[in-house]
Design a protein around this motif. Sequence first.
Motif, PDB file in Angstrom:
ATOM      1  N   ARG A 251      43.704  25.113  41.794  1.00 32.35           N
ATOM      2  CA  ARG A 251      42.274  24.459  41.516  1.00 32.35           C
ATOM      3  C   ARG A 251      41.254  25.142  42.403  1.00 32.35           C
ATOM      4  O   ARG A 251      40.241  25.549  41.883  1.00 32.35           O
ATOM      5  N   ARG A 254      40.436  28.758  41.190  1.00 31.26           N
ATOM      6  CA  ARG A 254      39.395  28.678  40.029  1.00 31.26           C
ATOM      7  C   ARG A 254      38.258  28.614  40.521  1.00 31.26           C
ATOM      8  O   ARG A 254      37.187  29.322  40.155  1.00 31.26           O
ATOM      9  N   LYS A 265      44.423  34.721  40.381  1.00 30.39           N
ATOM     10  CA  LYS A 265      43.324  34.459  39.815  1.00 30.39           C
ATOM     11  C   LYS A 265      43.710  35.626  38.602  1.00 30.39           C
ATOM     12  O   LYS A 265      43.016  35.467  37.398  1.00 30.39           O
ATOM     13  N   PRO A 273      48.112  28.299  32.612  1.00 29.06           N
ATOM     14  CA  PRO A 273      48.119  27.870  34.037  1.00 29.06           C
ATOM     15  C   PRO A 273      49.248  27.282  34.473  1.00 29.06           C
ATOM     16  O   PRO A 273      49.773  27.582  35.783  1.00 29.06           O
TER      17      PRO A 273
END
Length: 307
Positions: A251, A254, A265, A273
């Motif tokens: 999280r 991102r 990434k 994901p």
Amino acid sequence: MLKFFAALPPVLIGIEACGTAHHWGRQLQNLGHDVKLIPPIYVKPYVKRQKNDAADAEAICEAVTRPTMRFVEIKSVDQQAGGVLHKTRALLIKQRTMMFNAVRSHLAEFGLVTGTGVAQVVRMVDRLAKGDELDLPELARETLGVLARHIQELQDKLTRIDKQLTRWHYRNDVSNILETIPGVGVITASALASMVTNAQSFRSARHFAAWLGLVPRQNSSGGKTRLGKITKGGNRYLRQLLVVGATSVLRHVRAGSVKGFEWAKALLDRRPPKVVAVALANKMARIAWVVMTRGVEYERKELAIAA
């Protein structure tokens, strides 16, 4: 039994790893014996024909003498105590989730739909526990109030256990250094410290990740390597904690608030994901093995959270 083994000279004793194996392993070690705990799945191939006590004992004797056999390290009393905290916490969380689902479904039967998320259910549970007037029949309101009060009791017990886990964590040196790994908090660090008896018993970081079931399943033959989904073997609880921690790190990846995870990434651009979370959990497991075997904190030079 202890009197019998106390009268014997030091010998090699093989025991199938089970709930009481660690206790008896410590007792027999105190008598000077060499005790080896064997996973039952590794004993099974040595059982001839039908399974009975005599065949099991023969299989254990055969398995314990194999030069390539893998054994379970005997846990200390403190490690087992930490494990009890984690197992009790997991059980209470499971019971709380069951109560949440029951309250949510019963309310929906009367047209009262709770919002998405735990916070919405907690708000409704608090109202039921206080006896607030809701558009419910009196019998249903009283019964759901019982469930609501039970949920609050479970939450109080979970809070106490979390405090005990935090105290155990800060008393344990291994758990403290594990917390320095990105994505590893107090719960995951204390779980690793209590459930991994001796990290040096694993030959490499990859073997440790394989023990946790975070490596691809192989179905290779004829010189061709075929890899599938992860094996999901080993300790399910530790694997879940690592994947949850990896999801939390992603999280931040991102959002661009964490540095040093460029590979994750880039992987997010071409893979789902959840696949990336498992890959990161694998990496975290390998880092945890290095931290535990070397006894040093994790270096965060390139992984500092951006301001």
